[in-house]
Design a protein around this motif. Structure first.
Motif, PDB file in Angstrom:
ATOM      1  N   VAL A  73      18.562 -13.813  40.398  1.00 41.38           N
ATOM      2  CA  VAL A  73      17.470 -13.536  39.468  1.00 41.38           C
ATOM      3  C   VAL A  73      17.971 -12.428  38.558  1.00 41.38           C
ATOM      4  N   ALA A  74      17.982 -12.680  37.263  1.00 46.06           N
ATOM      5  CA  ALA A  74      18.630 -11.782  36.318  1.00 46.06           C
ATOM      6  C   ALA A  74      17.669 -11.294  35.248  1.00 46.06           C
ATOM      7  N   THR A  75      17.936 -10.076  34.782  1.00 52.15           N
ATOM      8  CA  THR A  75      17.209  -9.485  33.665  1.00 52.15           C
ATOM      9  C   THR A  75      18.229  -9.223  32.565  1.00 52.15           C
ATOM     10  N   GLY A  76      17.895  -9.569  31.339  1.00 52.70           N
ATOM     11  CA  GLY A  76      18.834  -9.416  30.229  1.00 52.70           C
ATOM     12  C   GLY A  76      19.171  -7.967  29.924  1.00 52.70           C
ATOM     13  N   LYS A  77      20.410  -7.740  29.522  1.00 53.98           N
ATOM     14  CA  LYS A  77      20.861  -6.404  29.140  1.00 53.98           C
ATOM     15  C   LYS A  77      20.706  -6.211  27.639  1.00 53.98           C
ATOM     16  N   HIS A  78      20.491  -4.969  27.241  1.00 51.63           N
ATOM     17  CA  HIS A  78      20.502  -4.608  25.831  1.00 51.63           C
ATOM     18  C   HIS A  78      21.940  -4.310  25.422  1.00 51.63           C
ATOM     19  N   ASN A  79      22.170  -4.165  24.113  1.00 49.73           N
ATOM     20  CA  ASN A  79      23.531  -3.906  23.640  1.00 49.73           C
ATOM     21  C   ASN A  79      24.087  -2.595  24.176  1.00 49.73           C
ATOM     22  N   TYR A  80      23.239  -1.563  24.291  1.00 51.89           N
ATOM     23  CA  TYR A  80      23.745  -0.285  24.789  1.00 51.89           C
ATOM     24  C   TYR A  80      24.120  -0.382  26.272  1.00 51.89           C
ATOM     25  N   ASP A  81      23.452  -1.249  27.027  1.00 50.87           N
ATOM     26  CA  ASP A  81      23.833  -1.457  28.422  1.00 50.87           C
ATOM     27  C   ASP A  81      25.186  -2.158  28.509  1.00 50.87           C
ATOM     28  N   LYS A  82      25.421  -3.102  27.593  1.00 53.26           N
ATOM     29  CA  LYS A  82      26.700  -3.804  27.585  1.00 53.26           C
ATOM     30  C   LYS A  82      27.841  -2.860  27.229  1.00 53.26           C
ATOM     31  N   ARG A  83      27.585  -1.952  26.288  1.00 46.98           N
ATOM     32  CA  ARG A  83      28.617  -0.975  25.927  1.00 46.98           C
ATOM     33  C   ARG A  83      28.924  -0.061  27.111  1.00 46.98           C
ATOM     34  N   GLU A  84      27.907   0.289  27.877  1.00 49.41           N
ATOM     35  CA  GLU A  84      28.103   1.122  29.068  1.00 49.41           C
ATOM     36  C   GLU A  84      28.951   0.383  30.107  1.00 49.41           C
ATOM     37  N   THR A  85      28.728  -0.913  30.251  1.00 49.83           N
ATOM     38  CA  THR A  85      29.514  -1.719  31.177  1.00 49.83           C
ATOM     39  C   THR A  85      30.980  -1.753  30.751  1.00 49.83           C
ATOM     40  N   ILE A  86      31.223  -1.921  29.475  1.00 49.06           N
ATOM     41  CA  ILE A  86      32.601  -1.937  28.962  1.00 49.06           C
ATOM     42  C   ILE A  86      33.259  -0.586  29.188  1.00 49.06           C
ATOM     43  N   LYS A  87      32.518   0.494  28.966  1.00 47.80           N
ATOM     44  CA  LYS A  87      33.052   1.839  29.149  1.00 47.80           C
ATOM     45  C   LYS A  87      33.455   2.078  30.606  1.00 47.80           C
ATOM     46  N   LYS A  88      32.599   1.686  31.546  1.00 48.03           N
ATOM     47  CA  LYS A  88      32.911   1.853  32.973  1.00 48.03           C
ATOM     48  C   LYS A  88      34.129   1.028  33.367  1.00 48.03           C
ATOM     49  N   ARG A  89      34.205  -0.197  32.871  1.00 46.43           N
ATOM     50  CA  ARG A  89      35.327  -1.068  33.200  1.00 46.43           C
ATOM     51  C   ARG A  89      36.639  -0.478  32.681  1.00 46.43           C
ATOM     52  N   ASP A  90      36.627   0.080  31.453  1.00 44.34           N
ATOM     53  CA  ASP A  90      37.830   0.700  30.897  1.00 44.34           C
ATOM     54  C   ASP A  90      38.239   1.937  31.688  1.00 44.34           C
ATOM     55  N   GLN A  91      37.259   2.739  32.109  1.00 49.60           N
ATOM     56  CA  GLN A  91      37.568   3.927  32.896  1.00 49.60           C
ATOM     57  C   GLN A  91      38.183   3.560  34.239  1.00 49.60           C
ATOM     58  N   GLU A  92      37.636   2.550  34.891  1.00 49.91           N
ATOM     59  CA  GLU A  92      38.196   2.115  36.175  1.00 49.91           C
ATOM     60  C   GLU A  92      39.607   1.571  36.000  1.00 49.91           C
ATOM     61  N   ARG A  93      39.859   0.841  34.921  1.00 49.37           N
ATOM     62  CA  ARG A  93      41.188   0.306  34.651  1.00 49.37           C
ATOM     63  C   ARG A  93      42.182   1.434  34.425  1.00 49.37           C
ATOM     64  N   ASP A  94      41.788   2.453  33.653  1.00 53.40           N
ATOM     65  CA  ASP A  94      42.669   3.590  33.412  1.00 53.40           C
ATOM     66  C   ASP A  94      42.950   4.352  34.700  1.00 53.40           C
ATOM     67  N   LEU A  95      41.938   4.514  35.546  1.00 52.10           N
ATOM     68  CA  LEU A  95      42.107   5.207  36.810  1.00 52.10           C
ATOM     69  C   LEU A  95      43.075   4.459  37.720  1.00 52.10           C
ATOM     70  N   ARG A  96      42.919   3.130  37.812  1.00 51.17           N
ATOM     71  CA  ARG A  96      43.846   2.325  38.625  1.00 51.17           C
ATOM     72  C   ARG A  96      45.256   2.408  38.070  1.00 51.17           C
ATOM     73  N   ARG A  97      45.388   2.394  36.745  1.00 53.02           N
ATOM     74  CA  ARG A  97      46.700   2.463  36.119  1.00 53.02           C
ATOM     75  C   ARG A  97      47.377   3.805  36.420  1.00 53.02           C
ATOM     76  N   ASN A  98      46.616   4.886  36.359  1.00 57.20           N
ATOM     77  CA  ASN A  98      47.168   6.214  36.635  1.00 57.20           C
ATOM     78  C   ASN A  98      47.563   6.363  38.092  1.00 57.20           C
ATOM     79  N   LEU A  99      46.767   5.807  39.006  1.00 52.69           N
ATOM     80  CA  LEU A  99      47.119   5.885  40.432  1.00 52.69           C
ATOM     81  C   LEU A  99      48.314   5.017  40.749  1.00 52.69           C
ATOM     82  N   LYS A 100      48.491   3.926  40.053  1.00 50.61           N
ATOM     83  CA  LYS A 100      49.616   3.037  40.292  1.00 50.61           C
ATOM     84  C   LYS A 100      50.926   3.673  39.842  1.00 50.61           C
ATOM     85  N   VAL A 101      50.876   4.448  38.774  1.00 49.38           N
ATOM     86  CA  VAL A 101      52.078   5.085  38.225  1.00 49.38           C
ATOM     87  C   VAL A 101      52.572   6.176  39.163  1.00 49.38           C
ATOM     88  N   ARG A 102      51.682   6.917  39.783  1.00 52.78           N
ATOM     89  CA  ARG A 102      52.087   8.044  40.640  1.00 52.78           C
ATOM     90  C   ARG A 102      52.637   7.627  41.937  1.00 52.78           C
TER      91      ARG A 102
END
Length: 155
Positions: A126-155
């Motif tokens: 059962v789903a509720t639609g997201k607004h554009n600002y919620d979608k931008r927040e999702t993209i921001k979190k996904r990018d942060q997690e990707r950068d964090l994984r990338r930094n941990l992988k390098v070390r």
């Protein structure tokens, strides 16, 4: 020869678009009423659920706008790719889904299709639609997690 491991937990099809466009609330597992050629195509992962949705009509749940490709070795009894398919749920689950869709802004979307004990199952939410600002927040979190994984992988 060893089998390749897949990272999708045995899912034959996933709906990544749903997690981006909707907040997913309660989830249900439902069986799908399929014909013989449809189940053969599903087992071959020839199914697309990205544009699919579920409707409750006449006390039954129906899976609409899901494309299951025609079976290649099928004959004249092959199935129609975009037909409505009945979902197999308990009566109280169907009633709860009907009440959820009666609320403003709620819809039911398929999330995953997988096999369980040889039967095709679909995970619906059962789903509720997201607004554009919620979608931008999702993209921001996904990018942060990707950068964090990338930094941990390098070390």
């Amino acid at each position: 020869m060893a089998k390749k491991k897949s990272n999708n937990d045995g899912a034959l099809a996933t709906n990544n678009k749903a997690k981006y466009n909707y907040f997913i609330g309660e989830t249900y597992e439902a069986g799908i009423e399929l014909t013989g050629t449809e189940i053969k195509s599903v087992r071959a992962s020839k199914i697309t659920i990205a544009d699919g949705f579920i409707q409750v009509r006449d006390g039954q749940a129906w899976l609409d706008n899901v494309h299951i490709s025609a079976f290649e070795q099928g004959n004249r009894f092959n199935h129609e790719p975009l037909r409505s398919r009945r979902l197999l749920l308990h009566k109280n689950e169907i009633k709860a889904l009907g009440e959820a869709t009666a609320q403003q802004g709620k819809t039911i979307v398929p999330l995953r299709v997988y096999l369980k004990h040889g039967f095709a199952k679909v995970l619906i939410g059962v789903a509720t639609g997201k607004h554009n600002y919620d979608k931008r927040e999702t993209i921001k979190k996904r990018d942060q997690e990707r950068d964090l994984r990338r930094n941990l992988k390098v070390r």
